[in-house]
Design a protein around this motif. Sequence first.
Motif: not given
Length: 160
Positions: A3-5, A27-28, A36-39, A78-81
Amino acid sequence: MSAVEAVAAATTPTTSRVPQRLFTWEEIFVRAPQMAATMARHLDQLRVSARPATLGAYDDALRMFAGHITTVDPACRSVAAIEHRHVEAHKTWMAGRPGRSGGKLSATTISHRLCLLRTLFEREAPPSGSRGRVGGGGTRHRLSGGVVGDARGKSGRPGR
């Protein structure tokens, strides 16, 4: 591919003016995988229609914001936070960062990066309040602190 890659591959810009060593997507992703997934999804959507330099600017703005926020507030994952205080802290932090010509980042650069972040919030975060409506038909976003726009496409800012 891990997932990081996958996040790193999906968010690698073609051009970047921000030093890559300050914050990395890897690192994010470790500190805040949901953010990170949302972005990364947001960057994937931009990749469809944005030019490479524009995509690089979005990548830089999102990476620097996420890196800074997850460093100073590890609980924000998270973006929501993300809250208004995070945006204000990031703005202050950017004002102290070096610019390309050796001085500090210009007010124009800071404003541009904040506008790039705003598109993420407008697309990903729900508006606050009752249905997000404000007098005059505009939508008030919980992070913008002002009117985003009305049905006629006006920005809600004087002279615009």
